[in-house]
Design a protein around this motif. Structure first.
Motif, PDB file in Angstrom:
ATOM      1  N   VAL B  76     -12.777 -20.842 -40.265  1.00 43.54           N
ATOM      2  CA  VAL B  76     -11.808 -20.639 -41.345  1.00 43.54           C
ATOM      3  C   VAL B  76     -10.466 -21.166 -40.863  1.00 43.54           C
ATOM      4  N   CYS B  77      -9.694 -21.796 -41.792  1.00 41.63           N
ATOM      5  CA  CYS B  77      -8.316 -22.160 -41.481  1.00 41.63           C
ATOM      6  C   CYS B  77      -7.426 -21.019 -41.973  1.00 41.63           C
ATOM      7  N   CYS B  78      -6.481 -20.613 -41.131  1.00 41.41           N
ATOM      8  CA  CYS B  78      -5.689 -19.430 -41.488  1.00 41.41           C
ATOM      9  C   CYS B  78      -4.240 -19.643 -41.095  1.00 41.41           C
ATOM     10  N   GLY B  79      -3.337 -19.258 -41.965  1.00 35.41           N
ATOM     11  CA  GLY B  79      -1.905 -19.445 -41.730  1.00 35.41           C
ATOM     12  C   GLY B  79      -1.258 -18.284 -40.990  1.00 35.41           C
ATOM     13  N   ALA B  80      -2.036 -17.239 -40.683  1.00 38.86           N
ATOM     14  CA  ALA B  80      -1.444 -16.086 -39.990  1.00 38.86           C
ATOM     15  C   ALA B  80      -1.880 -16.091 -38.534  1.00 38.86           C
ATOM     16  N   PHE B  81      -1.036 -15.478 -37.705  1.00 39.64           N
ATOM     17  CA  PHE B  81      -1.296 -15.513 -36.256  1.00 39.64           C
ATOM     18  C   PHE B  81      -1.299 -14.108 -35.654  1.00 39.64           C
ATOM     19  N   ASN B  82      -1.434 -13.070 -36.511  1.00 37.89           N
ATOM     20  CA  ASN B  82      -1.263 -11.717 -35.984  1.00 37.89           C
ATOM     21  C   ASN B  82      -2.547 -11.094 -35.429  1.00 37.89           C
ATOM     22  N   MET B  83      -3.694 -11.783 -35.567  1.00 42.11           N
ATOM     23  CA  MET B  83      -4.919 -11.133 -35.105  1.00 42.11           C
ATOM     24  C   MET B  83      -5.338 -11.633 -33.721  1.00 42.11           C
ATOM     25  N   SER B  84      -6.159 -10.811 -33.085  1.00 38.49           N
ATOM     26  CA  SER B  84      -6.675 -11.162 -31.758  1.00 38.49           C
ATOM     27  C   SER B  84      -8.193 -11.204 -31.837  1.00 38.49           C
ATOM     28  N   MET B 117     -11.616 -16.895 -46.619  1.00 41.84           N
ATOM     29  CA  MET B 117     -10.203 -16.588 -46.387  1.00 41.84           C
ATOM     30  C   MET B 117     -10.054 -15.241 -45.697  1.00 41.84           C
ATOM     31  N   CYS B 118      -9.234 -15.238 -44.646  1.00 41.98           N
ATOM     32  CA  CYS B 118      -8.832 -13.974 -44.035  1.00 41.98           C
ATOM     33  C   CYS B 118      -7.708 -13.404 -44.909  1.00 41.98           C
ATOM     34  N   CYS B 119      -7.748 -12.083 -45.199  1.00 37.75           N
ATOM     35  CA  CYS B 119      -6.853 -11.558 -46.234  1.00 37.75           C
ATOM     36  C   CYS B 119      -5.787 -10.617 -45.682  1.00 37.75           C
ATOM     37  N   SER B 120      -4.615 -10.687 -46.307  1.00 39.57           N
ATOM     38  CA  SER B 120      -3.571  -9.683 -46.045  1.00 39.57           C
ATOM     39  C   SER B 120      -3.765  -8.550 -47.039  1.00 39.57           C
ATOM     40  N   ALA B 121      -3.088  -7.420 -46.772  1.00 31.26           N
ATOM     41  CA  ALA B 121      -3.202  -6.273 -47.680  1.00 31.26           C
ATOM     42  C   ALA B 121      -2.716  -6.657 -49.081  1.00 31.26           C
ATOM     43  N   ALA B 122      -1.646  -7.445 -49.137  1.00 25.00           N
ATOM     44  CA  ALA B 122      -1.088  -7.812 -50.434  1.00 25.00           C
ATOM     45  C   ALA B 122      -2.061  -8.679 -51.223  1.00 25.00           C
ATOM     46  N   GLU B 123      -2.741  -9.597 -50.515  1.00 26.01           N
ATOM     47  CA  GLU B 123      -3.687 -10.478 -51.209  1.00 26.01           C
ATOM     48  C   GLU B 123      -4.841  -9.686 -51.818  1.00 26.01           C
ATOM     49  N   LEU B 124      -5.115  -8.524 -51.215  1.00 27.59           N
ATOM     50  CA  LEU B 124      -6.208  -7.692 -51.732  1.00 27.59           C
ATOM     51  C   LEU B 124      -5.712  -6.677 -52.763  1.00 27.59           C
ATOM     52  N   GLY B 125      -4.408  -6.693 -53.023  1.00 29.43           N
ATOM     53  CA  GLY B 125      -3.858  -5.726 -53.972  1.00 29.43           C
ATOM     54  C   GLY B 125      -3.811  -4.330 -53.383  1.00 29.43           C
ATOM     55  N   LEU B 126      -3.750  -4.242 -52.062  1.00 30.75           N
ATOM     56  CA  LEU B 126      -3.777  -2.928 -51.418  1.00 30.75           C
ATOM     57  C   LEU B 126      -2.422  -2.562 -50.821  1.00 30.75           C
ATOM     58  N   GLY B 127      -1.379  -3.198 -51.235  1.00 32.21           N
ATOM     59  CA  GLY B 127      -0.065  -2.877 -50.687  1.00 32.21           C
ATOM     60  C   GLY B 127       0.826  -4.075 -50.793  1.00 32.21           C
ATOM     61  N   SER B 128       1.998  -3.962 -50.201  1.00 29.94           N
ATOM     62  CA  SER B 128       2.966  -5.049 -50.353  1.00 29.94           C
ATOM     63  C   SER B 128       3.064  -5.880 -49.090  1.00 29.94           C
ATOM     64  N   ASP B 129       2.193  -5.598 -48.105  1.00 30.01           N
ATOM     65  CA  ASP B 129       2.335  -6.259 -46.814  1.00 30.01           C
ATOM     66  C   ASP B 129       1.758  -7.674 -46.848  1.00 30.01           C
ATOM     67  N   HIS B 130       2.678  -8.651 -46.830  1.00 33.78           N
ATOM     68  CA  HIS B 130       2.265 -10.053 -46.820  1.00 33.78           C
ATOM     69  C   HIS B 130       2.306 -10.612 -45.409  1.00 33.78           C
ATOM     70  N   ASP B 131       2.822  -9.811 -44.465  1.00 31.16           N
ATOM     71  CA  ASP B 131       3.235 -10.381 -43.184  1.00 31.16           C
ATOM     72  C   ASP B 131       2.086 -10.951 -42.364  1.00 31.16           C
ATOM     73  N   GLY B 132       0.925 -10.375 -42.487  1.00 32.67           N
ATOM     74  CA  GLY B 132      -0.169 -10.893 -41.684  1.00 32.67           C
ATOM     75  C   GLY B 132      -1.491 -10.419 -42.241  1.00 32.67           C
ATOM     76  N   ILE B 133      -2.530 -10.804 -41.541  1.00 36.04           N
ATOM     77  CA  ILE B 133      -3.867 -10.391 -41.951  1.00 36.04           C
ATOM     78  C   ILE B 133      -4.008  -8.892 -41.670  1.00 36.04           C
ATOM     79  N   MET B 134      -4.666  -8.188 -42.587  1.00 38.38           N
ATOM     80  CA  MET B 134      -4.859  -6.751 -42.440  1.00 38.38           C
ATOM     81  C   MET B 134      -5.848  -6.517 -41.279  1.00 38.38           C
ATOM     82  N   ILE B 135      -5.443  -5.706 -40.323  1.00 42.79           N
ATOM     83  CA  ILE B 135      -6.334  -5.405 -39.195  1.00 42.79           C
ATOM     84  C   ILE B 135      -7.020  -4.067 -39.492  1.00 42.79           C
TER      85      ILE B 135
END
Lengths: 356, 791
Positions: B76-84, B117-135
């Motif tokens: 997957v290509c992903c624009g976020a870098f917050n996961m390990s 697609m790896c998803c953020s909370a906001a993309e899933l409609g589960l909050g306002s957090d766009h900053d990174g992928i939901m861990i």
């Protein structure tokens, strides 16, 4: 040549002359030759005395007939000339009526004024008077008398513009029972207080006018806008009276397909309080984007006048009860014409103003 | 206020269509602004990050290998870098339709395949957090549908607008109570008591309330063995969906209890509170405190503070805790505070310090002091429940009381409720509507009167009228029906209001367009318009300095409007306005002088255009206007202006705009200007409005034309007045019909020609009579003015 032949010849020569004529002027010039004593037929008349007694009647008749024929021919051609002349005259008067130059146009009332007058007219029809009051008000009339003492948390609902009248006062101050702050009214409710103070119930009145809030202008807010409020104080006024009055107003102003409803809400000056919604005027209740698919749009606030407010105006709330309601005029104007941006109403561009 | 159906159900068995439930809540005064049935998010599954690689062609995206099944990798290509590597994340597989309608497809990004697609909370409609992928927590099962794992399938999220008088509805429990009563299902706050740790040591803390008004109740408890860790996913999800950001277990429980019961609370690191002693008092002027956000705050005597044993502030009551006792990762023992505060004090302090929060919003409306101890229990129960090693609660709940509100029962008359609501209620009906929402209702000897005790969570409800609202709310406003009262009098506009409308009609009849310029001016607008008003009314708190002066005249606003039109190539515009203008009254305690004016600005027009307008007004309103040519009227052309009076009282001026002013506004045409006191004009019109009528004379009339050479100094209107007076009762009409200036005439003189129509009511005037009137007129003009008859 017999006398009859002479008559016939005179007749046909006269008619022949007439037929030769091609304008009214020549016809007029010819007339003495046709009808006068010197005309051929006229001279034949003089011969009557020479005609035998026995024939006289017959000759006379022939002569008269010839004369009538000449007159008829003359009349016919004269009428033709009159008609021709008229046609000619009218032709010279021909106009292109689309060539009209710019003329004084009738002016236009501002859309807000038109809406306000329309609203006033509906309420006048329902038995209301129209009350007015100052736009600069005291803290007492705008807040305190309306059950909004200083430091009341609900004051934050109204972003207020205060006036600087020399003596600088701290905004929102007014403690100690003495409200000295002068402000620009945030609603027309102070007019209600003034009406209740000055005239005894029964009261059936509406208060339209300009109001002010410390709001930055955007598509749906202006620091200066317009409201209309209604006030009824009478014996036995109830919440159902409020609902019924708003229903009647809604039907009269928006049309029979539009209804109103009340939902519980909170205002310091009314208890019970309500928001009033009307059937969405765009979709008439079916649900659309404007009403967020609910079929209803929120129009204003209302409720039973709070007993403290009545008491502040010296009205015994056990004997009299009342209701009040209020809503924005500007928004109604926008809704009616589908105007998207409130600011358009206040640029004063004549290309906008001329449309109403 | 956001509420979740599953959370409400912990208090009452609420069932039903989400939209019908929304209507119920709106009908109860908790207006539903949004109803969201949580998206099942089919295709979004739990995946593991197996490897992270850089994209060979791009810096801003990386390549992620995810595993949806053990050993089965997808790139997957992903624009976020917050996961390990090893993290569990929500992964949208190909074909998934996201809440915003986007369908996930296989794509190539800069030459590399992306299979989902790896998803953020906001993309899933589960909050306002766009900053990174939901861990996600590690205990979730790989490859399973996310929403099922989160326990959110079929849940409903409502966004409610809560009115200031409903502190109870600022909590999940409160909303559940109201809705349960409407649905006629039981409501209960569960018992959350947990046992205290063994040995039952004495509570190592104490509370002292110095100001019982400020703090009616202060409950507290010591908790040991606290581990600050992540809270479980279900709690994080509830907080996220209702608008709070998950932080750690202690903060999350604190917020959870606040949302659930409407009781904000605070935690102190017990080791930083000497002897566990806490006091409550008002601040002293000059006192300061460093708050949790590391800001030093100056306190005022009205502020409530929490102090330590030494009397030093360690928190601002109800607004923000102090930095000195903040809990940290190393905190082991916590002192939990659950207090109630005086709403007004919290409102003032939080507003002054600019520290509005979910907590202060609740304290400002008033929290339920009866719930403080329950809330302590709830806090302990939850923290124990979610902590991996559990917690030790120490000793009893400390419960200090200040001035608890005493609420006497309210006598409620059934007859009065019926009258106010417009429906005849039975006393039992009223009781049955009130009891389910926590009111206690007792009968009295008087059949009409019941005694209603208001619950502590409804501090706004104090009077019989307030209780009427509760009855109406739960009976249903719409169910009450409608009636229409009738005014005993006919509706009408006042004479003054009718005249105002008539004047507006006159204005538009002459082609003018009504404008509504901004009544707020910039400080130099008055002078720019050529006016000289010393001390216009200023706003104390204007939005901008350009809008800081309240207009003393309609001229600046209309000038700006005409200038706006000229700048948009709308030339020749003719505008008018009716509106209030303001002047200082000189008394700072009194209202400013406020008068309604009529203003008109006619561009591309000369002074006579506006004189025509003035004549229209005068004749339509039957008001006699006295006109005096006056030099240097403010804003007006120095030699083309006239002062307007009614019966000696000045009501305004008309004329041509000073060309200098027009130039300043870049209006390249001559402009005519009129400004009158509308109130005085209407007053005069009202005074002269009468019902008299003159019968029309049937006798022949005679016309007399008189031309005079008149000194330029003499106003035409004065000649007219002299003629009118001299002609007497037989004058039927008088009209200036010609003005003639020529070098052939005497210098400084012009010719004014008047036409007089004479007529008697009862006879034909003789030539002698007409001649006599003519002579009277000539004599009067010649003797009173510098004027001679032209032969």
């Amino acid at each position: 040549m017999s006398v009859y032949d002479q008559i016939a010849q005179a007749r046909s020569s006269a008619i022949g002359e007439i037929e030769q004529v091609d304008d009214m002027e020549s016809l007029t010039a010819l007339e003495p030759m046709l009808f006068g004593k010197k005309s051929t037929l006229g001279s034949l008349k003089r011969l009557m005395s020479e005609v035998d007694e026995a024939e006289r009647a017959e000759v006379g008749q022939a002569l008269n007939q010839a004369q009538t024929d000449v007159r008829d021919a003359h009349t016919a051609i004269k009428e033709r000339f009159i008609a021709q002349n008229r046609r000619f005259q009218l032709e010279t008067e021909r106009l292109d009526l689309t060539e009209s130059l710019a003329a004084n146009k009738r002016g236009h009332l501002h859309l807000v004024t038109q809406t306000m007058e329309r609203l006033e007219d509906v309420f006048v029809g329902m038995g209301f008077t129209v009350s007015e009051g100052p736009q600069a008000e005291t803290d007492w009339y705008n807040f305190e008398a309306l059950n909004l003492p200083a430091a009341h948390p609900a004051r934050s609902m109204f972003d207020t513009l205060y006036l600087d009248l020399g003596e600088r006062t701290e905004i929102g101050d007014g403690e100690g029972g003495e409200a000295t702050n002068i402000l620009l009214r945030t609603h027309t409710s102070p007019v209600q207080i003034r009406v209740m103070e000055s005239s005894p119930p029964p009261i059936y009145t509406v208060c339209p006018g300009r109001v002010f809030r410390r709001d930055t202008a955007d598509a749906s807010h202006m620091p200066v806008f317009h409201q209309i409020e209604g006030l009824v104080v009478d014996h036995g006024i109830s919440l159902t009276d409020l609902a019924g009055t708003l229903n009647e107003f809604t039907a009269a102003y928006f049309g029979g397909a539009i209804r109103s409803r009340l939902r519980p809400s909170y205002f310091p000056f009314t208890e019970p309080s309500a928001e009033f919604d009307i059937t969405c005027v765009i979709c008439e209740g079916d649900g659309c984007q404007t009403c967020q698919r609910t079929g209803w749009i929120e129009l204003g606030g209302c409720g039973m006048v709070h007993p403290n407010v009545l008491a502040n105006c010296g009205i015994d709330s056990e004997e009299w009860t009342g209701f009040a309601f209020g809503f924005g005029i500007d928004r109604l104007a926008l809704m009616r014409y589908g105007i998207k941006d409130l600011r358009d109403m206040y640029t004063n561009d004549v290309r906008f103003l001329e449309q109403f | 206020m956001k509420v979740l159906l599953s959370w409400l159900r912990e208090f009452a068995p609420i069932e039903g269509d989400p939209y019908e439930l929304a209507d119920h809540m709106s009908d109860l005064g908790m207006a539903v602004e949004d109803t969201r049935i949580l998206d099942p998010l089919e295709g979004v599954v739990v995946a593991r990050v197996a490897e992270l690689r850089s994209h060979p062609e791009a810096d801003r995206i990386q390549l992620v290998d995810v595993e949806v099944e053990e050993g089965d990798r997808l790139q997957v290509c992903c624009g976020a870098f917050n996961m390990s590597v090893g993290d569990l994340i929500p992964f949208a597989t190909i074909g998934t339709v996201m809440p915003d309608g986007m369908e996930i497809a296989q794509r190539k990004m800069r030459g590399e395949l992306s299979n989902g697609m790896c998803c953020s909370a906001a993309e899933l409609g589960l909050g306002s957090d766009h900053d990174g992928i939901m861990i996600l927590p590690q205990d979730l099962q790989l490859g399973t549908p996310l929403m099922e794992q989160l326990g959110l399938v079929g849940d409903v999220l409502w966004d409610l607008e809560i009115n200031p008088n409903r502190p109870d509805a600022m909590s999940i429990a409160g909303v559940a109570r109201d809705l349960a009563a409407k649905l006629k299902v039981p409501f209960e706050i569960p018992d959350w008591t947990i046992s205290t740790s063994e040995g039952s040591e004495d509570t190592p803390a104490s509370i002292h309330i110095d100001d019982g008004v400020l703090c009616p109740r202060f409950a507290a408890r010591v908790i040991r063995g606290v581990t600050v860790e992540d809270s479980p996913l279900w709690m994080q999800m509830r907080l996220t969906l209702t608008g709070m950001r998950p932080i750690n277990s202690v903060v999350d429980v604190s917020n959870y209890v606040m949302l659930e019961l409407g009781t904000p609370n605070h935690t102190y690191d017990l080791s930083l509170v000497p002897n566990g002693h806490i006091g409550v008092r008002r601040a002293v002027r000059g006192e300061t405190i460093v708050t949790l956000d590391d800001q030093e705050r100056a306190l005022l005597p009205d502020d409530g503070v929490i102090v330590n044993e030494a009397g030093d502030p360690i928190g601002i009551a109800g607004v923000m805790g102090g930095a000195s006792t903040e809990i940290s990762a190393s905190t082991d023992a916590v002192l939990l505070e659950l207090a109630s505060w005086q709403p007004e004090s919290i409102a003032r302090t939080s507003q002054r310090l600019g520290l509005r929060s979910e907590a202060s919003a609740r304290f400002e409306r008033g929290t339920d002091w009866r719930l403080n101890v329950n809330a302590v229990e709830r806090f302990c129960y939850l923290l124990n429940h979610i902590s991996s090693d559990g917690i030790d609660v120490v000793g009893e709940v400390l419960d200090a009381k200040g001035d608890l509100p005493e609420v006497p029962p309210v006598p409620v008359r059934t007859s009065r409720i019926s009258m106010l609501l417009g429906r005849d209620f039975e006393s039992e009906e009223i009781r049955d509507l009130l009891v389910p929402i926590g009111f206690d209702v007792a009968t009295t000897d008087n059949e009409d009167v019941q005694l209603v005790t208001v619950p502590s969570f409804r501090p706004d409800t104090e009077t019989e009228t307030d209780i009427a609202e509760e009855v109406a709310r739960h009976y249903g406003y719409s169910a009450l029906g409608t009636t229409v009262p009738r005014s005993p009098d006919a509706g009408h506009l006042t004479t003054e209001q009718k005249f105002r409308r008539a004047i507006r009609q006159i204005m538009i009849g002459t082609g003018l367009i009504e404008a509504m310029p901004n009544p707020f001016l910039a400080p130099d607008d008055v002078a720019k318009a050529g006016l000289s008003i010393e001390d216009p009314v200023q706003l104390l708190n204007p939005l901008a300095v350009e809008e800081s002066v309240l207009r003393p005249s309609l001229l600046p606003g209309l000038l700006a409007s005409v200038a706006y039109n000229y700048s948009h190539r709308n030339t020749g515009v003719k505008l008018f306005e009716t509106g209030a203008v303001f002047r200082n009254s000189g008394d700072s305690a009194a209202l400013p002088d406020e008068h309604e004016h009529l203003g008109a600005l006619l561009s591309d027009s000369d002074a006579f255009a506006v004189m025509g307008l003035l004549r229209e007004l005068s004749s339509a309103l039957k008001v006699e206007l006295e006109l005096t040519n006056t030099d240097d009227l403010p804003g007006l052309h120095p030699t083309r202006g006239v002062r307007v009076c009614i019966a000696g009282t000045e009501i305004g001026s008309v004329g041509e705009l000073d060309p200098v002013v027009a130039e300043r506004y870049e209006i390249e045409d001559r402009c005519a200007w009129l400004e009158l006191r509308l109130d005085l004009l209407i007053e005069a019109a009202t005074a002269t409005a009468d019902n008299t009528y003159e019968p029309v004379s049937t006798f022949p009339s005679s016309d007399v034309d008189l031309a005079f050479l008149v000194d330029e100094e003499v106003q035409a209107s004065t000649i007219e007045a002299t003629l009118r007076h001299a002609a007497g009762v037989e004058l039927q009409a008088l009209q200036l019909f010609d003005v003639f200036r020529s070098e052939q005439l005497d210098e400084g003189y012009r010719s004014l020609a008047f036409s007089l129509r004479l007529q008697a009511k009862d006879r034909t005037l003789t030539d002698e009579e007409v001649g006599a009137v003519r002579q009277r007129c000539i004599d009067a003009v010649e003797t009173s003015h510098k004027a001679t008859l032209r032969s």
